[in-house]
Design an enzyme around this catalytic site. Structure first.
Site, PDB file in Angstrom:
ATOM      1  N   TYR A 224       0.829  -1.340  -0.357  1.00  0.00           N
ATOM      2  CA  TYR A 224      -0.054   0.148  -0.294  1.00  0.00           C
ATOM      3  C   TYR A 224       0.875   1.395  -0.149  1.00  0.00           C
ATOM      4  O   TYR A 224       0.339   1.950  -0.206  1.00  0.00           O
ATOM      5  CB  TYR A 224      -1.215   0.186   1.613  1.00  0.00           C
ATOM      6  CG  TYR A 224      -1.914  -1.233   0.811  1.00  0.00           C
ATOM      7  CD1 TYR A 224      -2.608  -1.476   0.060  1.00  0.00           C
ATOM      8  CD2 TYR A 224      -1.280  -2.229   2.254  1.00  0.00           C
ATOM      9  CE1 TYR A 224      -3.182  -2.530  -0.477  1.00  0.00           C
ATOM     10  CE2 TYR A 224      -2.485  -3.134   2.440  1.00  0.00           C
ATOM     11  CZ  TYR A 224      -3.788  -3.303   0.975  1.00  0.00           C
ATOM     12  OH  TYR A 224      -4.161  -4.764   0.888  1.00  0.00           O
ATOM     13  N   PHE A 372       1.006 -10.340  -7.948  1.00  0.00           N
ATOM     14  CA  PHE A 372       1.876  -8.395  -8.137  1.00  0.00           C
ATOM     15  C   PHE A 372       2.258  -8.051  -9.444  1.00  0.00           C
ATOM     16  O   PHE A 372       2.496  -7.054  -9.197  1.00  0.00           O
ATOM     17  CB  PHE A 372       2.807  -9.038  -7.321  1.00  0.00           C
ATOM     18  CG  PHE A 372       4.570  -9.695  -7.005  1.00  0.00           C
ATOM     19  CD1 PHE A 372       5.421  -9.481  -8.016  1.00  0.00           C
ATOM     20  CD2 PHE A 372       4.065 -10.641  -5.987  1.00  0.00           C
ATOM     21  CE1 PHE A 372       6.023 -10.590  -7.834  1.00  0.00           C
ATOM     22  CE2 PHE A 372       5.307 -11.819  -5.754  1.00  0.00           C
ATOM     23  CZ  PHE A 372       6.269 -11.854  -6.808  1.00  0.00           C
ATOM     24  N   HIS A 373       2.516  -9.372 -10.299  1.00  0.00           N
ATOM     25  CA  HIS A 373       2.724  -8.000 -11.857  1.00  0.00           C
ATOM     26  C   HIS A 373       1.997  -7.100 -11.970  1.00  0.00           C
ATOM     27  O   HIS A 373       2.183  -6.122 -13.187  1.00  0.00           O
ATOM     28  CB  HIS A 373       3.356  -9.139 -12.403  1.00  0.00           C
ATOM     29  CG  HIS A 373       4.518  -9.153 -12.438  1.00  0.00           C
ATOM     30  ND1 HIS A 373       5.027 -10.737 -11.601  1.00  0.00           N
ATOM     31  CD2 HIS A 373       6.025  -9.024 -12.952  1.00  0.00           C
ATOM     32  CE1 HIS A 373       6.436 -10.419 -11.513  1.00  0.00           C
ATOM     33  NE2 HIS A 373       7.458  -9.765 -12.314  1.00  0.00           N
ATOM     34  N   ARG A 434       6.717 -21.497  -8.221  1.00  0.00           N
ATOM     35  CA  ARG A 434       7.355 -19.947  -8.588  1.00  0.00           C
ATOM     36  C   ARG A 434       8.967 -20.427  -7.658  1.00  0.00           C
ATOM     37  O   ARG A 434       9.201 -21.105  -7.190  1.00  0.00           O
ATOM     38  CB  ARG A 434       7.377 -18.963  -7.601  1.00  0.00           C
ATOM     39  CG  ARG A 434       7.204 -18.749  -6.700  1.00  0.00           C
ATOM     40  CD  ARG A 434       6.221 -17.553  -4.979  1.00  0.00           C
ATOM     41  NE  ARG A 434       7.180 -16.430  -5.444  1.00  0.00           N
ATOM     42  CZ  ARG A 434       7.341 -15.637  -4.113  1.00  0.00           C
ATOM     43  NH1 ARG A 434       6.231 -15.486  -3.056  1.00  0.00           N
ATOM     44  NH2 ARG A 434       7.801 -14.385  -5.195  1.00  0.00           N
TER      45      ARG A 434
HETATM   46  C1  HEM Z   1       9.604 -11.938 -10.491  1.00  0.00           C
HETATM   47  C2  HEM Z   1       9.567 -11.503 -15.181  1.00  0.00           C
HETATM   48  C3  HEM Z   1       8.494  -6.739 -13.310  1.00  0.00           C
HETATM   49  C4  HEM Z   1       8.497  -7.236  -9.331  1.00  0.00           C
HETATM   50  C5  HEM Z   1       9.390 -12.611 -11.372  1.00  0.00           C
HETATM   51  C6  HEM Z   1       8.377 -13.919 -12.325  1.00  0.00           C
HETATM   52  C7  HEM Z   1       9.160 -13.106 -13.271  1.00  0.00           C
HETATM   53  C8  HEM Z   1       8.757 -11.831 -13.476  1.00  0.00           C
HETATM   54  C9  HEM Z   1       8.860 -14.365 -14.406  1.00  0.00           C
HETATM   55  C10 HEM Z   1       8.962 -14.721 -11.481  1.00  0.00           C
HETATM   56  C11 HEM Z   1      10.240 -15.426 -10.719  1.00  0.00           C
HETATM   57  C12 HEM Z   1      10.023 -16.919 -10.255  1.00  0.00           C
HETATM   58  O1  HEM Z   1       9.339 -16.515  -9.569  1.00  0.00           O
HETATM   59  O2  HEM Z   1      11.070 -17.503 -10.558  1.00  0.00           O
HETATM   60  C13 HEM Z   1       9.005  -9.816 -14.973  1.00  0.00           C
HETATM   61  C14 HEM Z   1       9.416  -9.356 -16.469  1.00  0.00           C
HETATM   62  C15 HEM Z   1       9.141  -7.817 -15.872  1.00  0.00           C
HETATM   63  C16 HEM Z   1       9.066  -7.831 -14.889  1.00  0.00           C
HETATM   64  C17 HEM Z   1       9.160 -10.014 -17.395  1.00  0.00           C
HETATM   65  C18 HEM Z   1       8.804  -6.152 -17.126  1.00  0.00           C
HETATM   66  C19 HEM Z   1       9.775  -6.494 -18.318  1.00  0.00           C
HETATM   67  C20 HEM Z   1       8.177  -6.151 -13.171  1.00  0.00           C
HETATM   68  C21 HEM Z   1       8.346  -5.206 -12.525  1.00  0.00           C
HETATM   69  C22 HEM Z   1       8.211  -5.272 -10.918  1.00  0.00           C
HETATM   70  C23 HEM Z   1       8.290  -6.194 -10.771  1.00  0.00           C
HETATM   71  C24 HEM Z   1       8.021  -4.009 -13.112  1.00  0.00           C
HETATM   72  C25 HEM Z   1       7.960  -4.182  -9.457  1.00  0.00           C
HETATM   73  C26 HEM Z   1       8.106  -3.118  -9.359  1.00  0.00           C
HETATM   74  C27 HEM Z   1       9.079  -8.667  -9.261  1.00  0.00           C
HETATM   75  C28 HEM Z   1       9.140  -9.290  -7.824  1.00  0.00           C
HETATM   76  C29 HEM Z   1       9.257 -10.550  -8.272  1.00  0.00           C
HETATM   77  C30 HEM Z   1       9.097 -10.576  -9.269  1.00  0.00           C
HETATM   78  C31 HEM Z   1       9.128  -8.888  -6.670  1.00  0.00           C
HETATM   79  C32 HEM Z   1      10.014 -11.549  -6.894  1.00  0.00           C
HETATM   80  C33 HEM Z   1      11.367 -12.159  -7.013  1.00  0.00           C
HETATM   81  C34 HEM Z   1      11.271 -13.472  -5.706  1.00  0.00           C
HETATM   82  O3  HEM Z   1      10.963 -14.141  -5.896  1.00  0.00           O
HETATM   83  O4  HEM Z   1      12.006 -13.220  -4.910  1.00  0.00           O
HETATM   84  N1  HEM Z   1       9.062 -11.623 -12.871  1.00  0.00           N
HETATM   85  N2  HEM Z   1       9.179  -8.905 -13.839  1.00  0.00           N
HETATM   86  N3  HEM Z   1       8.760  -7.080 -11.648  1.00  0.00           N
HETATM   87  N4  HEM Z   1       9.588  -9.932 -10.452  1.00  0.00           N
HETATM   88 FE1  HEM Z   1       9.208  -8.772 -12.080  1.00  0.00          FE
END
Ligand code: HEM
Length: 567
Positions: A224, A372-373, A434
């Site tokens: 939030y 959360f995306h 995940r």
């Molecule tokens: C995790 C893709 C942008 C925050 C992930 C995961 C994917 C992904 C596939 C899952 C990975 C896993 O669980 O193994 C993308 C793509 C993006 C994008 C393609 C854009 C190009 C963003 C943005 C944010 C964000 C803009 C936040 C402002 C996160 C967070 C995680 C995550 C916090 C979790 C990391 C973790 O589990 O420790 N992303 N993402 N992502 N993403 Fe993104």
């Protein structure tokens, strides 16, 4: 003075977008992983990232923690200070920026060296290099100082203007900083009393459950803290940008007060699967989480009303006729409307995620990043991106480079994230976990076990390509604008876009509506927020502390075999 205030804000915003740029570049690699394509064997990538998990840690920390923190600190410093017409101590303002950046650099070194591959939740007993914890703590402490500066400036304003209603943008910003001070207490106490003493060897081990509970004290409410700065734009500026008025200022104030009171005592809905927390507390936190839907629904209806008002003012009639009369060529408006549309899905999915009964079905599956995306990754991030299209020209006097590319980037980001969300939610429902290098580690199981997830996997992969294009288009516009020469007197060409029906400065509290009068005593409401959180977390933490058991630190994600395992 104003130029100096704008400059420090510009530094916050530029640092935020540099972090987002690096974080976003890694995102598509993760999306390809969830499409079954392992790009991590590529030698160039191997030289840059030691593992999928190092990339994931960088992605999560830079996007969710660094980008948001820097952008919000600049945004929520600048807006209330301008709104009150206050003069703040600029040396202090620069000091907090420098402190936050120093914290970031200290934390970034171990992250880049693969010494803090802890994912963005850094749950113990996974243990990273001490400098990661110290740097992150300095960063958070700096944001608390920004909070302090804004709140004290407002207290000064109240003294100088007795009997007056706090201007709306200031009200929203101050209540939000107050909320951050309540919710960050969890993380701050975890850092000071659990994590830092442990990594410096002052404690023989760590209790993972206590650390996790303190993490989620902050970790849910922080969403939030990310979202409400976007609400400020939706309430105070978007109506004007779309050509309409704010529907109800008192409702906007009520929304922010509800978040101040109710954002924090909800974190245990992240811990339904954890032992030693009674079901009673889990259910209480679940109901409190559902209550949060109310201010979000208030916002949805209010802003939809503002947009309807805007469309009617522009000649729109009927449901569809009205839609076509919004300024669809303006990337600032379009980006925010699309961000709000994505939040409808995000909010609905959140209710499922928070339900005790449904949570086990999707817990730790790809559903969670899918969720959360479209909340932080789109509703928040895309709003900040769209805001940057006017805020950077406002701060710098530079003109937005390539507005058409800016507009295209907004549609691409939204489309990519929608496809991503469908793919990841769907994969999650099929049981794909995940935080797993699913494309390589579990390939044999994956092939047989998850063959039925071919369509959602393909969707996730396609979304990665679209999001890469969206990101490249967006960052081209932002960095080209920042690097272009100054052209305008920004105060004249890009003034702060206040919605017209916002109550004028000097409104008397006595003549204000009941709701405005009831929400004005923010300091008293802040005390209630602290009390609520003590009530909802005190007994839980007491029981956890009584049954604490310390375990040694572990390293799960090292690429050096001898480093993997527990001490
Ligand atoms: C995790 C893709 C942008 C925050 C992930 C995961 C994917 C992904 C596939 C899952 C990975 C896993 O669980 O193994 C993308 C793509 C993006 C994008 C393609 C854009 C190009 C963003 C943005 C944010 C964000 C803009 C936040 C402002 C996160 C967070 C995680 C995550 C916090 C979790 C990391 C973790 O589990 O420790 N992303 N993402 N992502 N993403 Fe993104």
């Amino acid at each position: 003075y104003l130029a100096n205030l704008k400059k420090v804000t510009q530094y916050y915003v530029a640092t935020a977008f540099i972090a987002l740029f690096i974080g976003v570049l890694i995102g598509p690699l993760q999306a390809f992983n969830y499409a079954g394509i392992n790009v991590y064997e590529n030698p160039i990538l191997k030289a840059l990232l030691k593992s999928y998990y190092q990339g994931l840690s960088l992605h999560g920390v830079l996007n969710a923690l660094v980008f948001t923190q820097f952008f919000i600190s600049g945004w929520l410093l600048y807006l209330p200070v301008r709104d009150m017409g206050a003069k703040i101590n600029m040396k202090f303002a620069w000091g907090t920026y420098i402190m936050m950046t120093a914290g970031l650099l200290i934390a970034a070194i171990p992250l880049l060296l693969n010494k803090a591959t802890l994912l963005y939740t850094f749950y113990p007993p996974m243990e990273g290099h001490w400098s990661f914890y110290v740097g992150a703590t300095i960063m958070v402490a700096a944001s608390l100082l920004v909070a302090g500066q804004v709140i004290l400036t407002w207290v000064g304003w109240k003294k100088a203007n007795p009997g007056q209603v706090t201007p709306l943008v200031t009200f929203m910003s101050v209540s939000l900083w107050m909320m951050w001070l309540v919710c960050s207490l969890g993380l701050v106490s975890s850092a000071l009393f659990v994590l830092i003493p442990w990594v410096f060897g002052l404690r023989p081990g760590v209790d993972p459950l206590i650390a996790k509970t303190l993490f989620w004290w902050t970790g849910h409410a922080i969403v939030y803290f990310w979202l409400l700065p976007a609400y400020i734009s939706w309430y105070a500026f978007l109506p004007k940008q779309a050509g309409g008025r704010i529907v109800s200022e008192p409702l906007a104030r009520l929304t922010f007060v509800m978040f101040l009171l109710n954002s924090t005592p909800v974190g245990i809905h992240h811990q339904y699967a954890d032992p030693n927390i009674s079901n009673t507390w889990k259910i209480i936190h679940m109901f409190l989480t559902f209550l949060i839907a109310i201010p979000s629904l208030l916002t949805a209806f209010s802003i939809a009303g503002s947009l309807e008002d805007a469309a009617r003012a522009r000649g729109g009639r009927g449901i569809f006729g009205m839609l076509t009369h919004l300024p669809w060529k303006d990337p600032v408006v379009v980006g925010q409307i699309l961000a709000m549309v994505s939040f409808i899905g995000g909010g609905a999915g959140g209710i499922i995620t928070a339900s005790f009964a449904f949570s086990p079905v999707i817990h730790n599956t790809a559903w969670i990043p899918g969720h959360f995306h479209i909340t932080v990754g789109t509703a928040v991030t895309q709003t900040f991106m769209a805001v940057a299209f006017w805020f950077i020209p406002h701060l710098t006097g530079k003109r937005l480079v390539a507005p058409k590319v800016a507009l295209a980037s907004m549609w691409l980001w939204f489309t990519g994230m929608m496809i991503f969300a469908v793919g990841m939610h769907w994969e999650g429902l099929l049981g794909v976990p995940r935080r797993t290098l699913i494309s390589a580690v579990a390939l044999p199981i994956y092939k047989e076990g998850y063959m039925h997830s071919t369509i959602p996997m393909a969707l996730t992969g396609i979304s990665g390509v679209i999001l890469l294009l969206a990101g490249l288009a967006f960052f081209y516009v932002i960095f080209a604008t920042l690097l272009s020469p100054r052209r305008d007197d920004a105060e004249a060409t890009t003034p702060l876009p206040y919605s017209e029906s916002i109550s004028p400065a000097g409104t008397n509290l006595k003549t204000a509506s009941n709701l405005v009068r009831a929400t004005e005593p923010l300091l008293a409401l802040w005390v209630v927020a602290f009390a609520l959180v003590a009530l909802m977390y005190g007994p839980v933490l007491m029981r956890l502390t009584q049954n604490a058991s310390l375990v040694p630190g572990c390293n799960f994600y090292s690429t050096v075999q001898s480093e993997v395992g527990c001490k």
